[in-house]
Design an enzyme around this catalytic site. Structure first.
Site, PDB file in Angstrom:
ATOM      1  N   GLN A 105     -20.118  29.290 -38.153  1.00 57.11           N
ATOM      2  CA  GLN A 105     -21.100  28.218 -38.329  1.00 57.11           C
ATOM      3  C   GLN A 105     -22.482  28.798 -38.051  1.00 57.11           C
ATOM      4  OE1 GLN A 105     -21.919  25.052 -35.360  1.00 57.11           O
ATOM      5  NE2 GLN A 105     -21.130  23.650 -36.929  1.00 57.11           N
ATOM      6  N   TYR A 175     -30.260  19.730 -35.347  1.00 52.86           N
ATOM      7  CA  TYR A 175     -30.685  21.116 -35.317  1.00 52.86           C
ATOM      8  C   TYR A 175     -31.834  21.250 -36.330  1.00 52.86           C
ATOM      9  CZ  TYR A 175     -26.957  22.966 -32.319  1.00 52.86           C
ATOM     10  OH  TYR A 175     -26.163  23.277 -31.259  1.00 52.86           O
ATOM     11  N   ARG A 351     -11.743  17.919 -30.342  1.00 53.62           N
ATOM     12  CA  ARG A 351     -11.311  17.664 -28.970  1.00 53.62           C
ATOM     13  C   ARG A 351      -9.792  17.740 -28.798  1.00 53.62           C
ATOM     14  NH1 ARG A 351     -14.182  11.998 -28.273  1.00 53.62           N
ATOM     15  NH2 ARG A 351     -13.695  12.007 -30.511  1.00 53.62           N
TER      16      ARG A 351
END
Length: 396
Positions: A105, A175, A351
Site C-alpha cells: 500500500q 491522507y 480486525r
C-alpha cells in the site's frame, strides 16, 4: 455502467486483478503493523504477513508504505527507498512460499503525518496545525505535488523489483491525496482547490503516473474513500465521480472501497466499541488527559453490523466495470457470499484476521465457522506500539 453480470463467483475461486490471478478472493487489508524500525522491513513484519498468507488469504497487503520521508505517520513506518529493497524481497519471498500474493500500500500521509517524529515538516492541501506534533503543517506547493506524484511511481517500480505482485494506491482516510479530495480540508484557491475536478487532480495524477511507470507488470489497486464521515467532507456522490474518472483514466485495475478520516473521524471505518481509555493510555500528558476528557467527540462510537459499508458500496457496483473490493464487517462465509452476490469480485478483512490469522483456512474447511472478533477495537490503540489483537492467544 456495469455490464451484465456473469454467474456469482465462489469466494474461494481464483480471481483476477489486472495481470494478477489470486488463489481466492479474500484480501488481507492494510493494517499499520508497527514493525518497521528505522523505516525498514523487520523479521517481525515478515512473520506477520507470512502468517496471514499461511492462514489462507489470496493476498496480504503491507500497510502504509510511505513514498517520501515526510509522508510517514511516524518515523518507524516503512518508507519505500533502495535501502528497504532487501527486506521487501525477503517479505515477498516468505508470502509467496505460502502460496499467496503480496501487495504494497503506497501513499503519503499528508496531514496525518507526525512531523515531530519524522523530523520533517508535514504537508497538506492547506496550511493547518497538528496538535499531536505541536507543529504547523504547511500547504503543499506545486513542486511538492509533482515530487510526491513521481515518488508514487518510483515506489511502484521498487515494489516490482522486490517481487511484489501488486500495489495499492492510498486515496483514503484523509491522507494527502484524500485530503485534497476533501472540501473540508482542502481550502486552496488555485487549480487544486474548489471544484471536484480540481480537487481530484492529485489522486488522478498519482494513479496515472503509477500506470505509466509500471504498465501491466503489476496489479494496481486503489483504496478510495466513499465518504470522510464528517460534515463538509467528501460525499459518496463526489467519490463515485472520482471512481468513474479513475476508471476512465485507466490508472487502476481494482478499487477497494473505504470510509472515514484518520484526521477527523477514525471510528467511521471501525464500527463497534470506542476504546477511549486505551487510546488515552498510549499518549503522554497533557494529551492523555485531553483524550480522556474529550475523546468521545473524536473517537465516536458506531454500532457494528456485518457488511456495514455495503449500502454505500453497492452504488459503485451499479456504475463501474472495474473489479471492486468490499471492506467492512466481513468476518464469515455468509457475508462473503453476500458480497459476491452483490457484484463485488473480492472482499477485504482486517480486525478479524488480527484475532485469527488462520480464519480463512478455517472458514474454507467449515463454512459455519464464526470469527472470534468481538469488535471491541482495542487493537486500534496498539498501532502506536505493536499492532495486535489484545484478546489473541499469540501475537504474530
Amino acid at each position: 455502467m456495469r455490464s451484465a453480470p456473469m454467474s456469482t463467483p465462489d469466494v474461494f475461486s481464483e480471481g483476477r486483478i489486472g495481470p494478477l490471478t489470486l488463489r481466492n478472493r479474500v484480501i488481507k487489508s492494510a493494517t499499520f503493523e508497527h514493525r518497521a524500525p528505522g523505516a525498514l522491513v523487520s523479521d517481525e513484519l515478515i512473520e506477520f504477513h507470512r502468517r496471514h498468507a499461511a492462514g489462507g488469504v489470496g493476498m496480504t497487503t503491507v500497510a502504509y508504505c510511505a513514498v517520501a520521508p515526510e509522508g510517514r505517520t511516524e518515523y518507524d513506518q516503512l518508507w519505500m527507498r533502495p535501502e528497504a529493497l532487501p527486506g521487501l524481497r525477503r517479505l515477498a519471498d516468505a508470502v509467496h512460499a505460502e502460496g499467496a500474493a503480496v501487495s504494497a500500500q503506497i501513499g503519503h500521509a499528508g496531514p496525518v503525518a507526525d512531523g515531530r517524529s519524522n523530523r520533517v515538516p508535514a504537508i497538506a492541501p492547506s496550511r493547518s496545525f497538528d496538535p499531536r506534533a505541536m507543529r504547523p503543517v504547511r500547504a503543499a506547493t506545486e513542486d511538492d505535488i509533482a515530487r510526491v506524484t513521481l515518488a508514487h511511481a518510483d515506489a511502484a517500480r521498487l515494489a516490482i523489483e522486490a517481487g511484489f505482485d501488486a500495489v495499492e494506491i492510498h486515496l483514503g482516510h484523509n491522507y494527502l491525496a484524500s485530503a485534497f479530495l476533501s472540501p473540508k480540508i482542502n481550502k486552496r484557491d488555485d487549480g487544486y482547490g474548489g471544484p471536484l475536478a480540481n480537487r481530484a487532480k492529485v489522486a488522478r495524477g498519482i494513479a496515472r503516473a503509477v500506470r505509466d511507470a509500471v504498465g501491466d507488470r503489476i496489479a494496481i489497486l486503489t483504496k478510495l474513500n466513499m465518504s470522510d464521515g464528517v460534515r463538509g467532507g467528501l460525499t459518496v456522490e463526489e467519490s463515485l465521480q472520482v471512481a468513474k474518472w479513475l476508471e476512465e483514466d485507466g490508472g487502476v485495475d481494482a478499487i477497494e472501497l473505504t470510509a472515514g478520516s484518520s484526521l477527523l473521524n477514525p471510528m467511521y471505518l471501525f464500527r463497534g466499541d470506542a476504546p477511549v481509555r486505551e487510546f488515552a493510555a498510549v499518549f503522554p500528558q497533557p494529551l492523555r488527559l485531553g483524550i480522556r476528557l474529550t475523546g468521545k467527540r473524536f473517537i465516536r462510537e458506531y454500532p457494528y453490523e456485518d457488511a456495514f459499508l455495503l449500502a454505500d458500496a453497492r452504488r459503485y457496483v451499479a456504475e463501474l466495470n472495474l473489479p471492486l473490493v468490499l471492506l467492512g464487517g466481513v468476518t464469515n462465509r455468509e457475508t462473503m457470499d453476500l458480497a459476491m452476490r452483490e457484484g463485488f469480485q473480492f472482499v477485504a478483512m482486517g480486525r478479524a484476521l488480527l484475532r485469527e490469522p488462520d480464519l480463512i483456512n478455517r472458514i474454507r474447511a467449515d463454512p459455519a465457522t464464526e470469527s472470534l472478533c468481538i469488535h471491541c477495537n482495542k487493537c486500534m490503540p496498539t498501532i502506536f506500539t505493536r499492532t495486535h489483537c489484545v484478546l489473541a492467544d499469540d501475537i504474530p
